[in-house]
Scaffold this motif. Structure first.
Motif, mmCIF file in Angstrom:
data_model
loop_
_atom_site.group_PDB
_atom_site.id
_atom_site.type_symbol
_atom_site.label_atom_id
_atom_site.label_comp_id
_atom_site.label_asym_id
_atom_site.label_seq_id
_atom_site.Cartn_x
_atom_site.Cartn_y
_atom_site.Cartn_z
ATOM 1 N N VAL A 103 0.830 -1.372 -0.059
ATOM 2 C CA VAL A 103 -0.222 0.037 -0.002
ATOM 3 C C VAL A 103 0.858 1.240 -0.005
ATOM 4 O O VAL A 103 0.618 2.237 -0.769
ATOM 5 N N ALA A 104 2.117 1.341 0.796
ATOM 6 C CA ALA A 104 2.809 2.354 0.936
ATOM 7 C C ALA A 104 3.621 2.647 -0.351
ATOM 8 O O ALA A 104 3.795 3.784 -0.811
ATOM 9 N N ILE A 105 4.076 1.477 -0.717
ATOM 10 C CA ILE A 105 5.092 1.737 -2.177
ATOM 11 C C ILE A 105 4.082 1.959 -3.140
ATOM 12 O O ILE A 105 4.405 2.827 -3.953
ATOM 13 N N THR A 106 2.782 1.396 -3.570
ATOM 14 C CA THR A 106 2.181 1.515 -4.595
ATOM 15 C C THR A 106 1.733 3.257 -4.683
ATOM 16 O O THR A 106 1.657 3.837 -5.731
ATOM 17 N N ILE A 107 1.323 3.710 -3.618
ATOM 18 C CA ILE A 107 0.575 4.871 -3.450
ATOM 19 C C ILE A 107 1.639 5.986 -3.641
ATOM 20 O O ILE A 107 1.723 6.831 -4.434
ATOM 21 N N SER A 108 2.917 5.756 -3.053
ATOM 22 C CA SER A 108 3.956 6.532 -3.243
ATOM 23 C C SER A 108 4.437 6.807 -4.802
ATOM 24 O O SER A 108 4.499 7.483 -5.379
ATOM 25 N N ALA A 109 4.641 5.561 -5.403
ATOM 26 C CA ALA A 109 4.926 5.325 -6.621
ATOM 27 C C ALA A 109 3.930 6.026 -7.754
ATOM 28 O O ALA A 109 4.225 6.704 -8.602
ATOM 29 N N LYS A 115 2.917 13.082 -10.864
ATOM 30 C CA LYS A 115 3.415 14.198 -11.035
ATOM 31 C C LYS A 115 4.326 14.252 -12.321
ATOM 32 O O LYS A 115 4.413 15.202 -13.000
ATOM 33 N N THR A 116 5.169 13.207 -12.638
ATOM 34 C CA THR A 116 5.987 13.026 -13.953
ATOM 35 C C THR A 116 4.843 13.170 -15.080
ATOM 36 O O THR A 116 5.460 13.887 -16.147
ATOM 37 N N LEU A 117 3.716 12.582 -15.071
ATOM 38 C CA LEU A 117 2.972 12.616 -16.394
ATOM 39 C C LEU A 117 2.137 13.979 -16.315
ATOM 40 O O LEU A 117 1.398 14.476 -17.379
ATOM 41 N N PHE A 123 -4.241 13.258 -7.685
ATOM 42 C CA PHE A 123 -4.840 12.257 -8.491
ATOM 43 C C PHE A 123 -4.046 10.907 -8.530
ATOM 44 O O PHE A 123 -4.520 9.880 -8.472
ATOM 45 N N GLY A 124 -2.854 11.249 -8.293
ATOM 46 C CA GLY A 124 -1.917 9.909 -8.089
ATOM 47 C C GLY A 124 -2.415 9.236 -6.784
ATOM 48 O O GLY A 124 -2.371 8.001 -6.622
ATOM 49 N N MET A 125 -2.523 9.873 -5.656
ATOM 50 C CA MET A 125 -3.004 9.314 -4.413
ATOM 51 C C MET A 125 -4.363 8.743 -4.838
ATOM 52 O O MET A 125 -4.812 7.588 -4.093
ATOM 53 N N LEU A 126 -5.257 9.275 -5.480
ATOM 54 C CA LEU A 126 -6.649 8.594 -5.642
ATOM 55 C C LEU A 126 -6.551 7.485 -6.600
ATOM 56 O O LEU A 126 -7.101 6.538 -6.148
ATOM 57 N N LEU A 315 -1.534 5.393 -16.818
ATOM 58 C CA LEU A 315 -1.369 5.619 -15.467
ATOM 59 C C LEU A 315 -1.921 4.527 -14.766
ATOM 60 O O LEU A 315 -1.189 3.682 -13.945
ATOM 61 N N MET A 316 -3.230 4.274 -14.735
ATOM 62 C CA MET A 316 -3.743 3.350 -14.225
ATOM 63 C C MET A 316 -3.316 1.731 -14.568
ATOM 64 O O MET A 316 -3.289 0.835 -13.803
ATOM 65 N N ILE A 317 -3.014 1.578 -15.741
ATOM 66 C CA ILE A 317 -2.755 0.257 -16.149
ATOM 67 C C ILE A 317 -1.379 0.162 -15.810
ATOM 68 O O ILE A 317 -0.806 -1.051 -15.423
ATOM 69 N N GLY A 318 -0.432 0.974 -15.605
ATOM 70 C CA GLY A 318 0.930 1.066 -15.223
ATOM 71 C C GLY A 318 0.902 0.856 -13.710
ATOM 72 O O GLY A 318 1.769 -0.120 -13.186
ATOM 73 N N GLU A 319 -0.233 1.175 -13.057
ATOM 74 C CA GLU A 319 -0.261 1.084 -11.363
ATOM 75 C C GLU A 319 -0.718 -0.428 -11.085
ATOM 76 O O GLU A 319 -0.066 -1.063 -10.274
ATOM 77 N N THR A 320 -1.282 -1.173 -12.153
ATOM 78 C CA THR A 320 -1.860 -2.230 -11.776
ATOM 79 C C THR A 320 -0.583 -3.339 -12.046
ATOM 80 O O THR A 320 -0.526 -4.316 -11.372
ATOM 81 N N ILE A 321 0.136 -3.051 -13.037
ATOM 82 C CA ILE A 321 1.180 -3.933 -13.420
ATOM 83 C C ILE A 321 2.359 -3.912 -12.381
ATOM 84 O O ILE A 321 2.926 -4.749 -11.993
#
Length: 335
Positions: A103-109, A115-117, A123-126, A315-321
């Motif tokens: 949870v901590a690593i995924t939300i931080s990443a 922000k990079t995008l 939005f990244g937190m969400l 972004l969401m696909i990348g987060e899932t992978i």
């Protein structure tokens, strides 16, 4: 006393039309979900967006606003009845460390990637919270705790749609990945419970493999749901640091729905809650969330969601992978 009753009666007359419309849309979404197998949240959103003209000035507007805000928070608070401390501790310390880490690593990443995008960090937190914790429910809870923003509702709806679609796909694909990796029933349960976004899809995927896998996946998933409270607290603290909201009031350190979540989780952990009451409150929570998401859909126009472009989708696909790879790495080291 008479004035208070009169005001309450008048207020209920204002809110009732919008609430009833939202409840009818939610009932239709549940019917379609049961007959066609797609996530109920997704149906509720799409049906709600088809009726977005109701949220314009008229009899339904106040009730839709109330449902999208207050009923949503009630549903989030009632999520506390899904978990107990005994369920969390039964699997030992390794899955607990795994869940906290992911949870901590995924939300931080996700915040860094957003922000990079070029997106707002919130939005990244969400999206990161929805991916790491419990899908649509986490997206709605975090949205309620994060600072107000002109694009917040649009971002929330996009996140709910995206995470629901990815969760449905995961329910089909992830058991195949578990079999391909030759995971044991316990390992498969940890993998499914730690990676699939929504509770219903975790249950479906887990029990499609075996009872042992389903039981383990459900408990691990509920451990992720339990992480909703500290993440909401962090989001509320960030909101508080932003200063006053649109009404000029300073946001509370811990929103009432988060307090309710914690209290109900503690009560549920005592073992004194009858099964029929627990089941009833879980069903009520589900209905509150579906009704609220129907109202949120009515407040959003489809053309606004269509204008988001490819970056949020990537972004969401990348987060899932990223979550899949992270969980497999943590399992290698911890299990």
């Amino acid at each position: 006393m008479a004035n208070a009753l009169m005001n309450a009666h008048q207020r209920s007359k204002e809110l009732l039309p919008g609430f009833i419309v939202s409840a009818v849309v939610a009932a239709a979404a549940c019917f379609l979900s049961e007959h066609y197998g797609a996530p109920v949240m997704l149906f509720a959103l799409l049906l709600g967006m088809g009726l977005n003209f109701l949220s314009a000035d008229g009899k339904c507007k106040a009730g839709i606003e109330f449902t999208a805000r207050t009923v949503l928070r009630i549903g989030i608070a009632l999520l506390g009845m899904r978990i107990t401390l005994g369920q969390i501790t039964a699997l030992g310390w390794q899955p607990i460390v795994l869940v906290i880490s992911l949870v901590a690593i995924t939300i931080s990443a996700s915040v860094i990637a957003a922000k990079t995008l070029g997106f707002n960090k919130f939005f990244g937190m969400l999206t990161g919270g929805a991916t790491a914790i419990c899908g649509a429910s986490a997206a709605l809870a975090l949205s309620a705790a994060l600072p107000n923003h002109p694009q917040k509702e649009k971002a929330t709806l996009f996140t709910v749609i995206g995470v629901s679609a990815l969760s449905t796909l995961a329910m089909i694909v992830y058991p195949m990945i578990a079999k391909w990796l030759n995971l044991s029933p316990i390992e498969a349960g940890v993998f499914l419970g730690a990676t699939i976004h929504d509770v219903a899809q975790v249950v479906g995927a887990g029990y499609s493999m075996s009872t042992e896998t389903g039981d383990t996946a459900t408990v691990v998933k509920l451990m992720r749901v339990a992480m909703l409270l500290p993440v909401i607290l962090c989001a509320a603290m960030i909101t508080r640091m932003q200063g006053n909201d649109a009404t000029g009031e300073r946001p509370p350190l811990l929103p009432f729905f988060a307090v309710g979540f914690l209290v109900l989780a503690c009560i549920n952990s005592t073992g004194w809650v009858p099964t029929i009451v627990q089941t009833g409150l879980n069903d009520l929570s589900r209905w509150c969330l579906v009704i609220a998401i129907s109202a949120l859909g009515m407040k959003t126009q489809l053309k606004e969601l269509a204008s988001v472009g490819m970056k949020p989708i990537l972004l969401m696909i990348g987060e899932t992978i990223f979550l899949i790879l992270l969980v497999l790495t943590l399992m290698h080291w911890l299990l």
